[in-house]
Design a protein around this motif. Structure first.
Motif, PDB file in Angstrom:
ATOM      1  N   LEU A   1       0.840  -1.204   0.000  1.00  0.00           N
ATOM      2  CA  LEU A   1       0.000   0.000   0.000  1.00  0.00           C
ATOM      3  C   LEU A   1       0.871   1.248   0.000  1.00  0.00           C
ATOM      4  O   LEU A   1       0.611   2.190  -0.751  1.00  0.00           O
ATOM      5  CB  LEU A   1      -0.940  -0.006   1.205  1.00  0.00           C
ATOM      6  CG  LEU A   1      -1.793   1.247   1.389  1.00  0.00           C
ATOM      7  CD1 LEU A   1      -2.652   1.517   0.163  1.00  0.00           C
ATOM      8  CD2 LEU A   1      -2.656   1.124   2.655  1.00  0.00           C
TER       9      LEU A   1
ATOM     10  N   HIS B   1      -5.295   8.277  -0.914  1.00  0.00           N
ATOM     11  CA  HIS B   1      -6.579   7.870  -1.486  1.00  0.00           C
ATOM     12  C   HIS B   1      -6.995   6.451  -1.088  1.00  0.00           C
ATOM     13  O   HIS B   1      -8.167   6.169  -0.920  1.00  0.00           O
ATOM     14  CB  HIS B   1      -6.574   8.028  -3.012  1.00  0.00           C
ATOM     15  CG  HIS B   1      -5.749   7.013  -3.721  1.00  0.00           C
ATOM     16  ND1 HIS B   1      -4.365   7.098  -3.769  1.00  0.00           N
ATOM     17  CD2 HIS B   1      -6.088   5.893  -4.387  1.00  0.00           C
ATOM     18  CE1 HIS B   1      -3.897   6.061  -4.451  1.00  0.00           C
ATOM     19  NE2 HIS B   1      -4.926   5.321  -4.832  1.00  0.00           N
ATOM     20  N   ASP B   2      -6.048   5.530  -0.945  1.00  0.00           N
ATOM     21  CA  ASP B   2      -6.366   4.141  -0.601  1.00  0.00           C
ATOM     22  C   ASP B   2      -6.044   3.802   0.857  1.00  0.00           C
ATOM     23  O   ASP B   2      -5.932   2.621   1.208  1.00  0.00           O
ATOM     24  CB  ASP B   2      -5.599   3.180  -1.514  1.00  0.00           C
ATOM     25  CG  ASP B   2      -6.310   2.921  -2.832  1.00  0.00           C
ATOM     26  OD1 ASP B   2      -7.499   3.278  -2.960  1.00  0.00           O
ATOM     27  OD2 ASP B   2      -5.678   2.343  -3.739  1.00  0.00           O
TER      28      ASP B   2
ATOM     29  N   HIS C   1     -13.012   0.194   1.362  1.00  0.00           N
ATOM     30  CA  HIS C   1     -11.908   1.047   1.823  1.00  0.00           C
ATOM     31  C   HIS C   1     -12.187   2.530   1.631  1.00  0.00           C
ATOM     32  O   HIS C   1     -11.540   3.356   2.260  1.00  0.00           O
ATOM     33  CB  HIS C   1     -10.609   0.673   1.093  1.00  0.00           C
ATOM     34  CG  HIS C   1     -10.574   1.060  -0.342  1.00  0.00           C
ATOM     35  ND1 HIS C   1     -11.143   0.295  -1.338  1.00  0.00           N
ATOM     36  CD2 HIS C   1     -10.044   2.152  -0.957  1.00  0.00           C
ATOM     37  CE1 HIS C   1     -10.954   0.890  -2.519  1.00  0.00           C
ATOM     38  NE2 HIS C   1     -10.294   2.017  -2.312  1.00  0.00           N
ATOM     39  N   GLU C   2     -13.127   2.882   0.772  1.00  0.00           N
ATOM     40  CA  GLU C   2     -13.331   4.297   0.437  1.00  0.00           C
ATOM     41  C   GLU C   2     -13.879   5.082   1.637  1.00  0.00           C
ATOM     42  O   GLU C   2     -13.235   6.022   2.117  1.00  0.00           O
ATOM     43  CB  GLU C   2     -14.231   4.405  -0.794  1.00  0.00           C
ATOM     44  CG  GLU C   2     -13.552   3.830  -2.041  1.00  0.00           C
ATOM     45  CD  GLU C   2     -14.504   3.565  -3.189  1.00  0.00           C
ATOM     46  OE1 GLU C   2     -15.661   4.059  -3.148  1.00  0.00           O
ATOM     47  OE2 GLU C   2     -14.104   2.852  -4.130  1.00  0.00           O
TER      48      GLU C   2
ATOM     49  N   LYS D   1      -7.507   0.881   2.810  1.00  0.00           N
ATOM     50  CA  LYS D   1      -7.109  -0.518   2.601  1.00  0.00           C
ATOM     51  C   LYS D   1      -6.281  -1.039   3.768  1.00  0.00           C
ATOM     52  O   LYS D   1      -6.078  -2.243   3.896  1.00  0.00           O
ATOM     53  CB  LYS D   1      -6.366  -0.670   1.273  1.00  0.00           C
ATOM     54  CG  LYS D   1      -7.294  -0.469   0.092  1.00  0.00           C
ATOM     55  CD  LYS D   1      -6.608  -0.715  -1.244  1.00  0.00           C
ATOM     56  CE  LYS D   1      -7.605  -0.516  -2.385  1.00  0.00           C
ATOM     57  NZ  LYS D   1      -6.994  -0.768  -3.693  1.00  0.00           N
TER      58      LYS D   1
ATOM     59  N   ASP E   1      -4.786   8.172 -10.107  1.00  0.00           N
ATOM     60  CA  ASP E   1      -4.982   6.803  -9.630  1.00  0.00           C
ATOM     61  C   ASP E   1      -5.190   5.827 -10.773  1.00  0.00           C
ATOM     62  O   ASP E   1      -5.069   4.616 -10.581  1.00  0.00           O
ATOM     63  CB  ASP E   1      -6.180   6.763  -8.672  1.00  0.00           C
ATOM     64  CG  ASP E   1      -6.348   5.409  -8.002  1.00  0.00           C
ATOM     65  OD1 ASP E   1      -5.325   4.754  -7.709  1.00  0.00           O
ATOM     66  OD2 ASP E   1      -7.504   5.003  -7.760  1.00  0.00           O
TER      67      ASP E   1
END
Length: 200
Positions: free
Chosen positions: A41, A80-81, A98-99, A84, A141
């Motif tokens: 990640l 942004h992630d 995850h959002e 996760k 992304d």
């Protein structure tokens, strides 16, 4: 000597990469270390952040009078992630849990809603309320791995053309040239990311 999970994470955050990847904003690096995020990640966030720098700079150069919050775009790309971390199964497979989780995690850590939102909006470019900053994070992304999404790019082209008064076709050609150049290094960015385990 066997590498520890912490070693993998530190390398994902600090290794130069090929092509060289810029470091994440210090506040993000500190956050990722404190959360002990999966190394893959961290590597992914660095790759997307690096593309967001190039994309933001390209937009700034072509549209010097366009008001774009570059710092917000870079923070958004770098986080942004982040959700996760709580949904590691989505590192290697599909999923959108995850959002909202990422937005909430950032809010819980004291980040402003205007910055935390990118974790939730990076896959929602068709929402009428998206800003140009949201569109730039979403585009970074995708293009980091040379994925082109016509609907997303059309939305960004309309936003750029609307802000400048130039013809959409003219803005499409300029954006296509910029994204094609960014996509050229996708293979090496993907190779960098794949060096790091999802679960060390």
């Amino acid at each position: 000597m066997t590498a520890t999970p912490s070693d993998f994470l530190l390398r994902a955050l600090d290794a130069p990469g090929e092509p060289p990847l810029r470091p994440l904003p210090p506040v993000v690096t500190e956050l990722l270390r404190s959360l002990e995020v999966p190394p893959r990640l961290a590597a992914h966030l660095r790759a997307v952040h690096d593309v967001a720098v190039e994309l933001s700079d390209g937009v700034r150069d072509r549209y010097p009078d366009l008001a774009v919050d570059r710092d917000a775009v870079l923070f958004g790309a770098a986080t942004h992630d982040i959700g996760k971390t709580l949904h590691p199964e989505e590192l290697a497979g599909p999923g959108s849990a995850h959002e909202a989780a990422g937005r909430d995690l950032l809010l819980d850590r004291g980040f402003e809603p205007a910055l935390a939102r990118f974790a939730a909006t990076h896959a929602s470019w068709d929402d009428p309320a998206v800003t140009i900053e949201d569109l730039l994070v979403s585009t970074a992304d995708k293009v980091w791995k040379d994925k082109r999404v016509p609907d997303l790019e059309d939305r960004l082209v309309r936003a750029l053309a609307g802000a400048t008064g130039r013809e959409p076709w003219e803005e499409y050609l300029a954006l296509d040239d910029l994204l094609s150049g960014l996509g050229a290094d996708a293979g090496r960015r993907l190779a960098f990311q794949s060096e790091f385990p999802v679960h060390p």
